[in-house]
Design a protein around this motif. Structure first.
Motif, PDB file in Angstrom:
ATOM      1  N   TYR A   3       0.857  -1.184   0.000  1.00 29.29           N
ATOM      2  CA  TYR A   3       0.000   0.000   0.000  1.00 29.29           C
ATOM      3  C   TYR A   3       0.893   1.233   0.000  1.00 29.29           C
ATOM      4  CZ  TYR A   3      -4.406  -2.453   0.447  1.00 29.29           C
ATOM      5  OH  TYR A   3      -5.507  -3.227   0.180  1.00 29.29           O
ATOM      6  N   GLU A  20      -4.154   1.044  12.960  1.00 25.41           N
ATOM      7  CA  GLU A  20      -4.743  -0.127  12.313  1.00 25.41           C
ATOM      8  C   GLU A  20      -3.710  -1.124  11.798  1.00 25.41           C
ATOM      9  OE1 GLU A  20      -7.973  -0.607  12.377  1.00 25.41           O
ATOM     10  OE2 GLU A  20      -8.127   1.308  13.440  1.00 25.41           O
ATOM     11  N   CYS A  21      -2.483  -0.690  11.639  1.00 26.49           N
ATOM     12  CA  CYS A  21      -1.490  -1.557  10.990  1.00 26.49           C
ATOM     13  C   CYS A  21      -0.985  -2.649  11.935  1.00 26.49           C
ATOM     14  CB  CYS A  21      -0.307  -0.716  10.490  1.00 26.49           C
ATOM     15  SG  CYS A  21       0.902  -1.735   9.616  1.00 26.49           S
ATOM     16  N   PRO A  22      -1.211  -3.913  11.583  1.00 28.19           N
ATOM     17  CA  PRO A  22      -0.838  -5.009  12.482  1.00 28.19           C
ATOM     18  C   PRO A  22       0.659  -5.266  12.546  1.00 28.19           C
ATOM     19  CG  PRO A  22      -1.681  -5.901  10.429  1.00 28.19           C
ATOM     20  CD  PRO A  22      -1.872  -4.405  10.365  1.00 28.19           C
ATOM     21  N   ILE A  26       4.044   1.688   9.216  1.00 24.86           N
ATOM     22  CA  ILE A  26       3.761   3.043   8.719  1.00 24.86           C
ATOM     23  C   ILE A  26       4.605   4.027   9.518  1.00 24.86           C
ATOM     24  CG2 ILE A  26       1.988   4.764   8.235  1.00 24.86           C
ATOM     25  CD1 ILE A  26      -0.091   2.528   8.293  1.00 24.86           C
ATOM     26  N   ILE A  35       4.651   4.105   4.016  1.00 20.75           N
ATOM     27  CA  ILE A  35       4.519   2.670   4.270  1.00 20.75           C
ATOM     28  C   ILE A  35       5.755   1.952   3.744  1.00 20.75           C
ATOM     29  CG2 ILE A  35       3.204   0.590   3.683  1.00 20.75           C
ATOM     30  CD1 ILE A  35       0.694   2.417   3.559  1.00 20.75           C
ATOM     31  N   CYS A  40       5.088  -4.187   4.798  1.00 19.31           N
ATOM     32  CA  CYS A  40       3.632  -4.196   4.619  1.00 19.31           C
ATOM     33  C   CYS A  40       3.169  -5.593   4.189  1.00 19.31           C
ATOM     34  CB  CYS A  40       3.255  -3.174   3.554  1.00 19.31           C
ATOM     35  SG  CYS A  40       1.512  -3.149   3.090  1.00 19.31           S
ATOM     36  N   VAL A  41       2.085  -6.069   4.824  1.00 14.19           N
ATOM     37  CA  VAL A  41       1.556  -7.401   4.493  1.00 14.19           C
ATOM     38  C   VAL A  41       0.268  -7.307   3.649  1.00 14.19           C
ATOM     39  CG1 VAL A  41       2.637  -8.513   6.466  1.00 14.19           C
ATOM     40  CG2 VAL A  41       0.326  -7.580   6.725  1.00 14.19           C
ATOM     41  N   ASP A  42       0.009  -6.119   3.108  1.00 14.91           N
ATOM     42  CA  ASP A  42      -1.120  -5.922   2.192  1.00 14.91           C
ATOM     43  C   ASP A  42      -2.462  -6.285   2.805  1.00 14.91           C
ATOM     44  OD1 ASP A  42       0.840  -5.242   0.407  1.00 14.91           O
ATOM     45  OD2 ASP A  42       0.684  -7.061  -0.811  1.00 14.91           O
ATOM     46  N   CYS A  43      -2.632  -6.033   4.093  1.00 12.04           N
ATOM     47  CA  CYS A  43      -3.888  -6.419   4.742  1.00 12.04           C
ATOM     48  C   CYS A  43      -5.028  -5.466   4.403  1.00 12.04           C
ATOM     49  CB  CYS A  43      -3.706  -6.502   6.254  1.00 12.04           C
ATOM     50  SG  CYS A  43      -3.501  -4.887   7.050  1.00 12.04           S
ATOM     51  N   GLY A  44      -4.684  -4.227   4.044  1.00 11.09           N
ATOM     52  CA  GLY A  44      -5.710  -3.256   3.663  1.00 11.09           C
ATOM     53  C   GLY A  44      -6.364  -2.529   4.816  1.00 11.09           C
ATOM     54  N   ALA A  45      -5.972  -2.798   6.040  1.00 10.93           N
ATOM     55  CA  ALA A  45      -6.637  -2.202   7.202  1.00 10.93           C
ATOM     56  C   ALA A  45      -6.464  -0.686   7.273  1.00 10.93           C
ATOM     57  CB  ALA A  45      -6.108  -2.847   8.487  1.00 10.93           C
TER      58      ALA A  45
HETATM   59 FE1  F3S Z   1      -0.023  -1.969   7.425  1.00 10.41          FE
HETATM   60 FE2  F3S Z   1      -1.806  -3.478   6.310  1.00 10.41          FE
HETATM   61 FE3  F3S Z   1      -1.628  -0.960   5.652  1.00 10.41          FE
HETATM   62  S1  F3S Z   1       0.229  -4.061   6.784  1.00 10.41           S
HETATM   63  S2  F3S Z   1       0.479  -0.453   5.933  1.00 10.41           S
HETATM   64  S3  F3S Z   1      -2.224  -1.759   7.631  1.00 10.41           S
HETATM   65  S4  F3S Z   1      -2.028  -2.624   4.277  1.00 10.41           S
END
Ligand code: F3S
Ligand code: F3S
Length: 108
Positions: A3, A20-22, A26, A35, A40-45
């Protein structure tokens, strides 16, 4: 894939995305957040929580903000790969793309 945070973040830095980022990938620069593509694991959160819609999957980046993918890469050429934003930063630099922008209208 990753992202990417684009121009609407500049001078706004709402920071909701960080919560939100697991994987804590960021990172905060002087005028924007970035990012880390390798972390980044592309979770989209992070994407839906940004109030100014600054976050995009890299293939969905609007054409006018294509430079922000390169912008993040360049930012981490200086910041490295810290392995977690919580234990590093905020950083006192920006990418040349962000640094070259004039003051952004934050009252959007
Ligand atoms: Fe993090 Fe997921 Fe966004 S890994 S940078 S919250 S896509
Ligand atoms: Fe920036 Fe939006 Fe995150 S303004 S700091 S990308 S919530």
């Amino acid at each position: 894939m990753t992202y990417v945070i684009a121009q609407p973040c500049v001078d706004v830095k709402d920071r909701s995305c960080i919560d939100e980022c697991p994987v804590d990938c960021i990172y905060e620069g002087r005028r924007a957040l970035y990012i880390h593509a390798d972390e980044c694991v592309d979770c989209g959160a992070c994407e839906p929580v940004c109030p100014v819609e600054a976050v995009f999957f890299e293939t969905d980046l609007p054409a006018q903000w294509h430079d922000f993918h390169r912008s993040a890469t360049e930012f981490f050429e200086t910041a490295g790969s810290p392995g977690g934003a919580g234990s590093s930063g905020p950083y006192d630099h920006d990418s040349t793309v962000v640094a070259a922008l004039g003051p952004q209208d934050v009252a959007q």
